[in-house]
Motif scaffolding. Structure first.
Motif, PDB file in Angstrom:
ATOM      1  N   ILE A 145     -24.165   1.829 -13.700  1.00  0.00           N
ATOM      2  CA  ILE A 145     -23.005   2.446 -13.064  1.00  0.00           C
ATOM      3  C   ILE A 145     -23.340   3.913 -12.867  1.00  0.00           C
ATOM      4  CG2 ILE A 145     -20.556   3.001 -13.311  1.00  0.00           C
ATOM      5  CD1 ILE A 145     -20.492   0.569 -15.328  1.00  0.00           C
ATOM      6  N   HIS A 146     -23.187   4.397 -11.633  1.00  0.00           N
ATOM      7  CA  HIS A 146     -23.595   5.762 -11.308  1.00  0.00           C
ATOM      8  C   HIS A 146     -22.369   6.640 -11.109  1.00  0.00           C
ATOM      9  CE1 HIS A 146     -26.001   8.598  -8.412  1.00  0.00           C
ATOM     10  NE2 HIS A 146     -25.709   9.167  -9.568  1.00  0.00           N
ATOM     11  N   LEU A 147     -22.271   7.699 -11.895  1.00  0.00           N
ATOM     12  CA  LEU A 147     -21.245   8.727 -11.732  1.00  0.00           C
ATOM     13  C   LEU A 147     -21.919   9.932 -11.096  1.00  0.00           C
ATOM     14  CD1 LEU A 147     -19.469   8.471 -15.210  1.00  0.00           C
ATOM     15  CD2 LEU A 147     -19.035   7.151 -13.123  1.00  0.00           C
ATOM     16  N   HIS A 148     -21.545  10.227  -9.862  1.00  0.00           N
ATOM     17  CA  HIS A 148     -22.239  11.246  -9.064  1.00  0.00           C
ATOM     18  C   HIS A 148     -21.293  12.419  -8.808  1.00  0.00           C
ATOM     19  CE1 HIS A 148     -24.820  12.161  -5.244  1.00  0.00           C
ATOM     20  NE2 HIS A 148     -25.108  12.945  -6.265  1.00  0.00           N
ATOM     21  N   PHE A 149     -21.582  13.553  -9.431  1.00  0.00           N
ATOM     22  CA  PHE A 149     -20.757  14.745  -9.304  1.00  0.00           C
ATOM     23  C   PHE A 149     -21.475  15.735  -8.381  1.00  0.00           C
ATOM     24  CE2 PHE A 149     -19.689  12.779 -13.323  1.00  0.00           C
ATOM     25  CZ  PHE A 149     -18.297  12.773 -13.296  1.00  0.00           C
ATOM     26  N   GLN A 202     -25.272   0.142 -18.730  1.00  0.00           N
ATOM     27  CA  GLN A 202     -26.172   1.188 -18.288  1.00  0.00           C
ATOM     28  C   GLN A 202     -25.366   2.196 -17.474  1.00  0.00           C
ATOM     29  OE1 GLN A 202     -29.966  -0.468 -16.557  1.00  0.00           O
ATOM     30  NE2 GLN A 202     -28.848  -2.391 -16.804  1.00  0.00           N
ATOM     31  N   LEU A 203     -25.555   3.465 -17.770  1.00  0.00           N
ATOM     32  CA  LEU A 203     -24.802   4.525 -17.096  1.00  0.00           C
ATOM     33  C   LEU A 203     -25.756   5.620 -16.652  1.00  0.00           C
ATOM     34  CD1 LEU A 203     -22.029   5.845 -16.360  1.00  0.00           C
ATOM     35  CD2 LEU A 203     -22.083   6.904 -18.624  1.00  0.00           C
ATOM     36  N   MET A 240     -26.228   0.537 -25.224  1.00  0.00           N
ATOM     37  CA  MET A 240     -25.929   1.453 -24.124  1.00  0.00           C
ATOM     38  C   MET A 240     -27.163   2.264 -23.764  1.00  0.00           C
ATOM     39  SD  MET A 240     -23.492   2.488 -22.112  1.00  0.00           S
ATOM     40  CE  MET A 240     -23.074   3.852 -21.032  1.00  0.00           C
ATOM     41  N   GLU A 241     -27.496   2.286 -22.476  1.00  0.00           N
ATOM     42  CA  GLU A 241     -28.558   3.153 -21.959  1.00  0.00           C
ATOM     43  C   GLU A 241     -27.911   4.179 -21.049  1.00  0.00           C
ATOM     44  OE1 GLU A 241     -32.327   2.569 -19.041  1.00  0.00           O
ATOM     45  OE2 GLU A 241     -32.343   1.380 -20.901  1.00  0.00           O
TER      46      GLU A 241
END
Length: 352
Positions: free
Chosen positions: A167-171, A197-198, A227-228
């Protein structure tokens, strides 16, 4: 477009506006955090934990609030998506959620949403965790984040679930954020025997805007979870980045962190993980690349509270020009934490 808040009272002005529709417990948490910040102020070189991180340029700045974030296109963002445009992705531009650029795939029995949406739809789920793992008093910057955060991400990986892709959190910050302060907040719950996975990434587009990104991430791992967590920081070389990550690990859990820091005029990240049960493991890997006049600071703390736990930490840096790198790593072992296996390595190369 940014709205100037004005002088040393900027934080009081922003906090006084509140957040419409926020539950009472969150408003109390925010108000207490602001009172704490007003009491302590920004850290100074006299504070032992901050003596190598000169935050005076941040404290002197007259930061504003972004009112209208810039519009960005998919072609602007794709170079920073690691070649995987179909990942589940939440994109935030200048602190605001960008639904058009995001890719919100449904989570199998879990939740992937913005923090603002989660607070509207299910605030009771967040109440035991949000602001409880990272206390407002942890640092003055965590107090500011707690008081002023507008949005961020909430991820819950359901019990027994194994995610197929990260899961990609893109700021993203743009020229519209020049002179602004942005306070993202992330809450991740990994339930029993779940695997996730984050990827958490920060990037600046368009010139050399000067701004502050002050982010907090709370990760709560249940028994037997895995968790990675990758964190990639590529802010503007004129910007400031302050981050705090707190991980709470239950028995038999495994946490693996990778941190890459290569942006920001001043960049600091605190990473803390607490091994809260037997047979728990934490692996922390970091790489920092500095040049010019950059300061890149990594502070890590691993709490060994129980027996039969393992931690392995490796941080490496490459520094050029007049840049500075700081690594401060602590491993705290309680007397009852027998059979602890902990290793730590730090290496740096100076190119000039």
């Amino acid at each position: 477009m940014a709205r100037r808040l004005g002088g040393g009272r900027q934080y009081e002005a922003s906090s006084a506006e509140g957040r419409p529709g926020a539950p009472d417990w969150l408003e109390q948490l925010r108000q207490g955090a602001m009172e704490q910040f007003k009491e302590t102020g920004f850290p100074s070189p006299k504070d032992e934990e901050w003596r190598f991180t000169p935050v005076a340029p941040i404290a002197r700045a007259d930061f504003s609030e972004v009112v209208v974030p810039s519009k960005v296109s998919r072609s602007d963002l794709e170079p920073y998506w690691f070649g995987h445009p179909e990942w589940t992705r939440l994109v935030f531009v200048d602190g605001r959620f960008d639904a058009e650029s995001s890719n919100l795939s449904p989570a199998a029995g879990g939740t992937i949403s913005t923090l603002a949406e989660a607070l509207r739809s299910d605030p009771r789920t967040l109440e035991p965790y949000l602001g409880r793992q990272v206390q407002p008093g942890a640092t003055p910057f965590t107090a500011l984040n707690t008081a002023l955060s507008r949005d961020g991400a909430f991820i819950r990986i359901a019990r027994g679930t194994v995610t197929d892709a990260p899961i990609h959190l893109h700021f993203v910050t743009t020229a519209a954020a020049d002179g602004a302060a942005i306070h993202p907040r992330i809450l991740v719950l990994v339930e029993r025997e779940a695997r996730g996975q984050l990827v958490e990434s920060y990037v600046s587009l368009g010139g050399r805007p000067r701004y502050l990104v002050n982010t907090v991430c709370e990760v709560v791992m249940a028994e037997g979870s895995w968790m990675e967590h990758s964190r990639i920081q590529r802010e503007s070389e004129a910007g400031y980045h302050i981050g705090f990550t707190e991980v709470s690990q239950a028995r038999d859990s495994h946490y693996r962190s990778f941190s890459l820091a290569m942006g920001g005029a001043i960049a600091r990240h605190n990473l803390q993980t607490r091994l809260g049960g037997s047979n728990t493991e934490a692996l922390l890997y970091g790489l920092y690349l500095g040049h010019g006049d950059q300061l890149i600071d990594n502070h890590t703390t691993i709490f060994h509270d129980h027996p039969d736990c393992r931690s392995w930490e490796i941080y490496k840096g490459v520094l050029d020009g007049r840049s500075h790198g700081v690594f401060n790593g602590k491993i705290l072992v309680k007397p009852e934490a027998q059979k602890t296996d902990a290793k730590q390595t730090n290496r740096a190369i100076l190119l000039s």
